[in-house]
Design a protein around this motif. Structure first.
Motif, mmCIF file in Angstrom:
data_model
loop_
_atom_site.group_PDB
_atom_site.id
_atom_site.type_symbol
_atom_site.label_atom_id
_atom_site.label_comp_id
_atom_site.label_asym_id
_atom_site.label_seq_id
_atom_site.Cartn_x
_atom_site.Cartn_y
_atom_site.Cartn_z
ATOM 1 N N THR B 238 1.751 26.629 -6.771
ATOM 2 C CA THR B 238 0.563 27.062 -7.511
ATOM 3 C C THR B 238 0.235 28.512 -7.187
ATOM 4 O OG1 THR B 238 -0.292 24.822 -7.410
ATOM 5 C CG2 THR B 238 -1.860 26.561 -7.938
ATOM 6 N N LEU B 239 0.242 28.790 -5.872
ATOM 7 C CA LEU B 239 -0.094 30.146 -5.428
ATOM 8 C C LEU B 239 0.878 31.152 -6.027
ATOM 9 C CD1 LEU B 239 -2.015 31.626 -3.450
ATOM 10 C CD2 LEU B 239 -0.154 31.561 -1.801
ATOM 11 N N ALA B 407 12.820 27.294 -9.481
ATOM 12 C CA ALA B 407 11.862 26.384 -10.101
ATOM 13 C C ALA B 407 10.855 25.934 -9.053
ATOM 14 C CB ALA B 407 12.589 25.181 -10.673
ATOM 15 N N VAL B 408 9.612 25.917 -9.412
ATOM 16 C CA VAL B 408 8.573 25.381 -8.523
ATOM 17 C C VAL B 408 7.700 24.468 -9.359
ATOM 18 C CG1 VAL B 408 8.535 27.355 -6.980
ATOM 19 C CG2 VAL B 408 7.046 27.297 -8.985
ATOM 20 N N THR B 409 6.738 23.858 -8.679
ATOM 21 C CA THR B 409 5.789 23.053 -9.444
ATOM 22 C C THR B 409 4.395 23.304 -8.912
ATOM 23 O OG1 THR B 409 5.335 20.846 -10.268
ATOM 24 C CG2 THR B 409 5.920 21.029 -7.959
ATOM 25 N N THR B 410 3.410 22.881 -9.669
ATOM 26 C CA THR B 410 2.042 23.170 -9.255
ATOM 27 C C THR B 410 1.251 21.879 -9.100
ATOM 28 O OG1 THR B 410 1.194 23.294 -11.495
ATOM 29 C CG2 THR B 410 2.069 25.319 -10.564
ATOM 30 N N VAL B 411 0.073 22.021 -8.564
ATOM 31 C CA VAL B 411 -0.796 20.886 -8.278
ATOM 32 C C VAL B 411 -1.090 20.089 -9.546
ATOM 33 C CG1 VAL B 411 -3.030 20.173 -7.378
ATOM 34 C CG2 VAL B 411 -1.826 22.105 -6.348
ATOM 35 N N THR B 412 -1.493 20.808 -10.582
ATOM 36 C CA THR B 412 -1.911 20.094 -11.789
ATOM 37 C C THR B 412 -0.733 19.339 -12.402
ATOM 38 O OG1 THR B 412 -1.572 22.177 -12.924
ATOM 39 C CG2 THR B 412 -3.827 21.576 -12.399
ATOM 40 N N VAL B 413 0.427 19.960 -12.380
ATOM 41 C CA VAL B 413 1.605 19.285 -12.920
ATOM 42 C C VAL B 413 1.870 18.007 -12.147
ATOM 43 C CG1 VAL B 413 4.100 19.457 -13.185
ATOM 44 C CG2 VAL B 413 2.643 21.389 -13.798
#
Lengths: 268, 463, 234
Positions: B238-239, B407-413
């Motif tokens: 996210t950051l 590739a990363v992912t975020t909290v909301t995802v």
């Protein structure tokens, strides 16, 4: 008797007076609307000249022509000739930034920048690169504040925001800010209209002192103020310069009926 | 049909009460309405409020509590056979019977159920009429009591205004209570989650793969679960994405704001500003496939052409597009703020011989700083909460990396993926979503507080 | 706007200015009566009229004080400018001169009881009466020039001051002759000579008033204008 009249009439003889700025047939149009009509006015060095007249008479417009502040208004068109030390200030060769450093301006409402008192005064010298060292800048800030009669009140809190001062102090700060760039002419647009009588008196005293080093043009709505601070007075009405002359004469014996009616409160 | 009749009845009641109050007010004055303390309309209003308010409360109370009375009367009706059931089964039985009694189609049911259904129908059939009568009596009675009080010196205006102020309090109460309710539900569900997974291991764990925590629920799996519910990677993601987005949006937004407010002619401004704001109106899913189908391949191709390995779903692509998405927030708000810096400051600076750019850099931007900061904060909150673009462009794998090309992912995802599909409501995987939501909420709350503080601190700098 | 240009926007200011002019006219009237009565008392040796005239001077003094106070309060409260300022300042001057003329009338009236009318020839009294008439005419014209704001009348008053002076000189010679003829006349003649001198002074005050009227109208000093040749007396 003759001594008194001599005193009264010395100022009329322009022989020893040097003309600092001069307007010749100055016309100003805002789009279709003409705001000034053929104004001819000489501004004498080291004197205070006040421009008086009802609202919308063009006195502020004329004042703003003197340092080309009207340039910022797109639809404003100035014709005629305005000279500073004989040089046309609307000439292409004139750099407006340099002109405004020579012809400073103080506004109706005190408008200190959202910075410290020190930075407010140092603003002009910094942007014009007037000083080479920090010491030199300190010296300039100090002397400007001194000349604006503000030094004693703010010397211990130069790092506080300029907006923390009272209205009268803010206006003196703006004057200090203006004189820090060492202008030759100081334009003042109703500098006391937002101030109380004591703060006004302090500014008026200051104007009288500044006259030694600067030429001052002041627009004011207060005829008493014009009478108190200025040597010359010019009366504008509906965009025309109606009458101009020594302040004593304008306020005791104006030649033009419109002037008489205005200063005695017969026309608005 | 029935709803229209009810509505008509309410309108007639309100109108009648109002008319009665108003005409009574005129009547008591003997023709000179000026001697009234309050306007006749206020008298009408007072009668309406006195008539309707008790009725509304009674109706609300009845809707909430009628089930209890119905349940009690039906269970009394059913007798032995029903009492033999366990308490849980009784509840379920009554719920299904009540449901069936509401729907008109009664299929194959047992005799006991049939009895219960009939019981419910009978109960509501008998009480509906009583309720209607009670409501009518309350309306008429309350209205009459108020009507009788009408005198010339009655302070009807104060009465109505107090009623209005209570209505206003109630309205703001709705918003506050809703917020409070959401926060509380987040907190309670999170507490449930933290009973399964230790708090610190969730917050500081570096491994996130909730899909592998499927083996079971309960204390015996807690240790295993704690290994896979480490939230650090997704917060880092996210950051990373938010940082990229702000790095794109802040300079572009700010510069376009400066152009719009100080350089653009009024005509350009009139066109350009709405155009910029259209950006904010594009659905995020459109941004998402723009990111996934256009930007990401473009980045991969150009990255490969200079010898960089770029994954097909990269933080950079998502961040770039997210940055573009929040440009209007930054530019539009900053433009407003810069415009609201008083003209006198610009004049003052110009009067000292400053150029336009000097004025902007040294006077306007410092003066507008608090507003710009709050615009940025709003944009950040928006970026953090953004889901769609990340799902489509940045992927779902929780990598702990600072490389924007991966590739990363975020909290909301993650919250979305945790809640999608058939899940037991009290599994660790579902509850983890609440915990993530809570942490996210805390982060955005802190951002808002910081923004507020900045604004407060610098607000009085110019005026 | 065209209509308003003659009237102040602040009507109470206008009223005060009008009241000031009216007070000056009233005071002028009082002073004229005082001079007339004093001369009458002198010529008819009417001691009652003399006493009455002397007493009436107090009203003139009060009037001057009233005008002074009004003027000062207007300066303080209205900050008068230009024509209004000249109006108020010249009103102070005129009131002052009128008060002095009032004093002269009182002085004349007081001399009545010292003069033995039996011994003085009627011809001398005629001279005094002529003198008084001339001075009165000057005062009246000067007041006219003030209330009408007419610079020409004011100039005329200044021009005619010479006539008063000339009459005084001739009276002076006449009195001198009488005194030389008969030393017993010296006391009475001296008193009458003072009366003539006083009336000549009254004429001077009239020119002062005219001067104030000229300043009110033109904003210029009359004598400076005469010296610089801007206006011609003759």
């Amino acid at each position: 008797m003759s001594v008194a009249t001599d005193i009264l009439h010395t100022n009329v003889q322009t022989g020893k007076e040097t003309i600092k700025m001069s307007g010749q047939k100055v016309c100003v149009h805002y789009g279709e609307k003409q705001a000034l009509f053929d104004v001819d006015l000489d501004i004498v060095a080291n004197q205070v000249i006040s421009l008086i007249g009802p609202s919308g008479c063009g006195k502020s417009t004329f004042l703003r022509c003197l340092n080309r502040m009207n340039d910022t208004i797109d639809i404003c068109n100035v014709s005629g000739e305005i000279t500073l030390d004989g040089q046309d200030i609307y000439d292409k060769a004139i750099d407006v930034v340099e002109l405004r450093a020579r012809v400073g301006m103080v506004f109706q409402k005190p408008n200190p920048f959202p910075k410290s008192i020190y930075e407010n005064v140092a603003y002009g010298p910094r942007i014009h690169g007037m000083t080479r060292s920090k010491d030199e800048l300190d010296e300039l800030v100090t002397s400007s504040l001194r000349r604006a009669g503000l030094w004693q009140e703010v010397k211990d809190r130069l790092d506080q925001p300029g907006t923390s001062l009272s209205g009268g102090q803010q206006q003196r700060l703006c004057i200090a800010r203006a004189i820090a760039t060492k202008p030759e002419v100081l334009l003042m647009d109703e500098p006391c209209s937002a101030l109380d009588p004591i703060a006004t008196a302090i500014i008026e005293e200051l104007i009288d002192e500044l006259r030694e080093n600067f030429t001052i043009v002041i627009v004011t709505h207060s005829m008493q103020q014009a009478a108190r601070v200025s040597q010359k007075t010019a009366f504008f009405h509906l965009g025309k310069l109606i009458e101009e002359g020594p302040t004593e004469q304008i306020f005791t014996n104006p030649h033009h009926k419109k002037t008489q009616d205005y200063i005695t409160g017969r026309i608005g | 049909m029935q709803i229209w009749l009810t509505l008509l009845a309410v309108i007639v009641a309100v109108g009648g009460l109002y008319y009665a109050g108003r005409s009574r007010a005129f009547a008591v004055t003997n023709g000179d309405a000026t001697i009234l303390h309050s306007n006749p309309a206020f008298h009408g209003g007072m009668v309406v409020i006195s008539g309707m308010l008790p009725a509304v409360f009674v109706l609300l109370g009845w809707t909430i509590f009628s089930r209890y009375f119905a349940d009690a009367s039906v269970s009394a009706l059913l007798g032995e056979e029903f009492n033999a059931l366990s308490e849980l089964e009784q509840g379920a039985f009554l719920r299904s019977a009540f449901g069936l009694s509401q729907s008109q189609q009664i299929g194959d049911v047992s005799s006991l159920q049939n009895k219960a259904i009939e019981g419910y129908s009978a109960f509501f059939a008998s009480t509906t009429l009583i309720l209607q009568l009670v409501l009518a009596a309350l309306i008429v009675g309350g209205g009459y009591l108020a009507w009788r009080q009408i005198r010339t010196d009655l302070r009807a205006r104060q009465f109505v205004e107090r009623a209005v102020s209570f209505a206003l309090i109630a309205a703001s109460g709705v918003a506050i209570l809703t917020t409070l309710g959401i926060v509380l539900s987040l907190i309670f569900e999170s507490i449930n989650f933290f009973q399964k997974v230790p708090f610190f291991e969730f917050l500081f764990g570096t491994h996130w793969s909730p899909q592998s925590a499927f083996e079971g629920v309960g204390s015996d799996t807690a240790h295993r679960n704690s290994e896979v519910f480490g939230a650090i990677p997704i917060f880092a993601g996210t950051l990373l994405i938010t940082t990229i987005a702000i790095l794109v949006a802040a300079p572009v937004g700010l510069m376009s704001a400066i152009y719009l407010s100080d350089y653009a002619t009024p005509n350009v401004r009139a066109i350009a500003k709405p155009m910029l704001e259209i950006l904010a109106g594009i659905p995020t899913v459109v941004y998402g496939f723009f990111a996934a189908l256009t930007v990401a391949p473009f980045l991969r191709n150009s990255g490969e052409s200079i010898g960089l390995s770029v994954s097909s779903e990269s933080a950079l692509a998502a961040g770039l597009v997210m940055g573009i998405m929040i440009i209007p927030f930054v530019s539009s708000l900053s433009d407003d703020v810069i415009n609201s810096v008083p003209q006198s400051l610009r004049d003052g600076s110009a009067g000292l011989g400053a150029t336009k750019s000097e004025t902007i850099r040294r006077v306007i931007l410092p003066a507008a700083l608090p507003g710009i900061v709050s615009a940025l904060m709003l944009a950040i909150s928006r970026a953090i909460g953004e889901t769609m673009i990340v799902v489509m462009a940045a992927g779902l794998s929780a990598n702990l990396t600072a490389n924007p090309l991966e590739a990363v992912t975020t909290v909301t995802v993650q919250i979305v993926t945790l809640l999608v599909g058939d899940q037991e409501f009290d599994s660790a995987k579902t509850l983890a979503a609440f915990a993530l939501g809570l942490v996210l909420f805390c982060v955005t709350l802190m951002l808002n507080i910081v923004a507020l503080r900045v604004i407060q601190k610098y607000r009085e700098q110019y005026d | 706007m065209a209509n308003a240009s003659n009237e102040h926007i602040v009507s109470s200011y206008e009223d005060e200015l009008t009241a000031l002019t009216r007070a000056i006219s009233e005071m002028g009237g009082m002073v004229e009566v005082a001079i007339t009565n004093a001369t009458q008392a002198l010529i008819r040796v009417d001691h009652d009229l003399a006493k009455q005239t002397a007493k009436a001077d107090k009203a003139v003094d009060d009037m001057q004080r009233y005008i002074d106070e009004k003027a000062v309060s207007m300066i303080a409260r209205r900050q008068p400018m230009a024509g209004d300022l000249r109006h108020i300042v010249s009103a102070i001057h005129v009131a002052n001169d009128l008060e002095r003329i009032g004093d002269i009338a009182k002085n004349l009236a007081r001399r009545v009881k010292h003069i033995d009318s039996q011994r003085v020839s009627k011809q001398l009294y005629n001279g005094i009466r002529h003198m008084s008439d001339l001075a009165l005419a000057q005062i009246k014209r000067s007041l006219d020039s003030f209330t009408l704001r007419d610079a020409n009348i004011a100039l005329d008053v200044c021009r005619r001051d010479d006539e008063v002076d000339a009459l005084y000189i001739s009276l002076f010679r006449e009195f001198l002759t009488y005194m030389m003829e008969d030393p017993r006349n010296i006391t009475d003649c001296t008193h009458l000579l003072f009366c003539a001198k006083n009336l000549e002074r009254a004429g001077d005050h009239a020119t002062n008033i005219a001067e104030a009227a000229y300043y009110l109208k033109t904003g210029e000093n009359l004598y400076y204008d005469i010296e610089s040749g801007k206006v011609q007396l003759n």
